[in-house]
Design a protein around this motif. Sequence first.
Motif, PDB file in Angstrom:
ATOM      1  N   HIS A  32       4.249   5.990  10.096  1.00 53.83           N
ATOM      2  CA  HIS A  32       2.921   5.518   9.670  1.00 53.83           C
ATOM      3  C   HIS A  32       3.076   4.771   8.357  1.00 53.83           C
ATOM      4  O   HIS A  32       3.541   5.325   7.360  1.00 53.83           O
ATOM      5  N   VAL A  33       2.694   3.470   8.366  1.00 51.11           N
ATOM      6  CA  VAL A  33       2.890   2.623   7.191  1.00 51.11           C
ATOM      7  C   VAL A  33       1.533   2.185   6.631  1.00 51.11           C
ATOM      8  O   VAL A  33       0.827   1.385   7.258  1.00 51.11           O
ATOM      9  N   ASP A  34       1.187   2.737   5.483  1.00 55.66           N
ATOM     10  CA  ASP A  34      -0.112   2.413   4.847  1.00 55.66           C
ATOM     11  C   ASP A  34       0.012   1.160   3.999  1.00 55.66           C
ATOM     12  O   ASP A  34       0.829   1.111   3.076  1.00 55.66           O
ATOM     13  N   ILE A  35      -0.787   0.161   4.328  1.00 55.31           N
ATOM     14  CA  ILE A  35      -0.837  -1.088   3.543  1.00 55.31           C
ATOM     15  C   ILE A  35      -2.206  -1.142   2.883  1.00 55.31           C
ATOM     16  O   ILE A  35      -3.232  -1.022   3.570  1.00 55.31           O
ATOM     17  N   MET A  36      -2.254  -1.258   1.550  1.00 55.64           N
ATOM     18  CA  MET A  36      -3.522  -1.235   0.817  1.00 55.64           C
ATOM     19  C   MET A  36      -3.611  -2.444  -0.122  1.00 55.64           C
ATOM     20  O   MET A  36      -2.595  -2.926  -0.606  1.00 55.64           O
ATOM     21  N   ASP A  37      -4.862  -2.907  -0.383  1.00 56.74           N
ATOM     22  CA  ASP A  37      -5.016  -4.163  -1.150  1.00 56.74           C
ATOM     23  C   ASP A  37      -5.720  -3.972  -2.494  1.00 56.74           C
ATOM     24  O   ASP A  37      -6.091  -4.937  -3.150  1.00 56.74           O
ATOM     25  N   ASN A  38      -5.997  -2.724  -2.854  1.00 51.99           N
ATOM     26  CA  ASN A  38      -6.708  -2.444  -4.119  1.00 51.99           C
ATOM     27  C   ASN A  38      -8.109  -3.048  -4.139  1.00 51.99           C
ATOM     28  O   ASN A  38      -8.704  -3.220  -5.196  1.00 51.99           O
ATOM     29  N   PHE A  40     -10.212  -3.031  -0.551  1.00 49.71           N
ATOM     30  CA  PHE A  40     -10.836  -2.184   0.478  1.00 49.71           C
ATOM     31  C   PHE A  40     -10.702  -0.714   0.070  1.00 49.71           C
ATOM     32  O   PHE A  40     -11.585   0.099   0.316  1.00 49.71           O
ATOM     33  N   VAL A  41      -9.556  -0.389  -0.530  1.00 49.80           N
ATOM     34  CA  VAL A  41      -9.336   0.952  -1.112  1.00 49.80           C
ATOM     35  C   VAL A  41      -8.773   0.754  -2.516  1.00 49.80           C
ATOM     36  O   VAL A  41      -8.124  -0.258  -2.794  1.00 49.80           O
ATOM     37  N   PRO A  42      -9.013   1.712  -3.421  1.00 49.83           N
ATOM     38  CA  PRO A  42      -8.578   1.554  -4.820  1.00 49.83           C
ATOM     39  C   PRO A  42      -7.105   1.926  -5.036  1.00 49.83           C
ATOM     40  O   PRO A  42      -6.776   2.760  -5.845  1.00 49.83           O
ATOM     41  N   ASN A  43      -6.212   1.278  -4.295  1.00 48.59           N
ATOM     42  CA  ASN A  43      -4.791   1.600  -4.447  1.00 48.59           C
ATOM     43  C   ASN A  43      -3.966   0.482  -3.813  1.00 48.59           C
ATOM     44  O   ASN A  43      -4.467  -0.285  -3.000  1.00 48.59           O
ATOM     45  N   ILE A  44      -2.736   0.390  -4.276  1.00 53.20           N
ATOM     46  CA  ILE A  44      -1.776  -0.535  -3.646  1.00 53.20           C
ATOM     47  C   ILE A  44      -0.565   0.320  -3.269  1.00 53.20           C
ATOM     48  O   ILE A  44      -0.105   1.127  -4.095  1.00 53.20           O
ATOM     49  N   THR A  45      -0.079   0.187  -2.039  1.00 49.46           N
ATOM     50  CA  THR A  45       1.069   1.061  -1.671  1.00 49.46           C
ATOM     51  C   THR A  45       2.217   0.207  -1.153  1.00 49.46           C
ATOM     52  O   THR A  45       2.829  -0.546  -1.867  1.00 49.46           O
ATOM     53  N   LEU A  46       2.445   0.267   0.167  1.00 50.09           N
ATOM     54  CA  LEU A  46       3.596  -0.402   0.756  1.00 50.09           C
ATOM     55  C   LEU A  46       3.250  -1.860   1.066  1.00 50.09           C
ATOM     56  O   LEU A  46       2.099  -2.264   0.896  1.00 50.09           O
ATOM     57  N   SER A  47       4.250  -2.636   1.499  1.00 54.03           N
ATOM     58  CA  SER A  47       4.009  -4.080   1.664  1.00 54.03           C
ATOM     59  C   SER A  47       4.541  -4.585   2.997  1.00 54.03           C
ATOM     60  O   SER A  47       5.281  -3.874   3.704  1.00 54.03           O
ATOM     61  N   PHE A  48       4.236  -5.841   3.301  1.00 47.60           N
ATOM     62  CA  PHE A  48       4.748  -6.446   4.530  1.00 47.60           C
ATOM     63  C   PHE A  48       6.270  -6.614   4.435  1.00 47.60           C
ATOM     64  O   PHE A  48       6.990  -6.418   5.414  1.00 47.60           O
TER      65      PHE A  48
END
Length: 220
Positions: A32-38, A40-48
């Motif tokens: 499971h790979v969580d991609i976040m944009d800061n 839609f959700v208040p965080n940045i995690t993994l990337s493409f």
Amino acid sequence: MGKIAPSLMCVDLLNVERDIKLLEEAGVDYLHVDIMDNHFVPNITLSFDFIKSIKRITDIPLDVHLMINNPEESLQYLDMLTAGDIVCIHYESTIHIHRAIGMIKDLGVKVGLALNPGTPIGVIENLLPDLDMVLIMTVNPGFAGQKLIPSMLEKIEKLRALLNEKGYSEIEIEVDGNVSFDHAKLMYEKGADIYVGGSSSVFSKENSIVENCKRFREII
Ligand code: DX5
Ligand code: ZN
């Protein structure tokens, strides 16, 4: 039998390859790979780019959870994915959800639709013909280590009933957020199929990754 999808945002980011080899040894079903944009959700995690690197070292199918606004604008960066992979977008993240789902199908991957805790399951009715999976967020998206929202257990049960009633029993239900060993048992009883194992289960410090997955397997 349920499927285990360990959340890679919970791996030891200084030992990713080691942890992925342990997940392979444990026989997990997805990564499971969580991609976040800061936004839609208040965080940045993994990337493409992280996904590209993961694809080089393992054949475990990826379950890419996009917590980004207007995900249809970023699908071009997922060209490394193949038929066994899943791309899951949030119902709340675009005004053209039906078109966005069609664009994911055009990538030749499986399609998942994620619902935030406050979003009722009724919103999926017109999208059922195009879905392979519905993801129920059991915490508010953005961070690992949060506490389960108890009312989400009933939401899982209602979703399973809705899918069966509408003739879409093959659509899988994924649960994501504080999926601890105890909570996984309750979610299993409510009809969940895919379990995102994070800080309170697969990556719990109680035991090794392999031991934790073995214990998880005995529950689901
Ligand atoms: C949260 C992410 C989850 C998270 C789960 O927004 O979607 O995948 O990593 O972490 P735990 O299991 O610790 O809640
Ligand atoms: Zn997730």
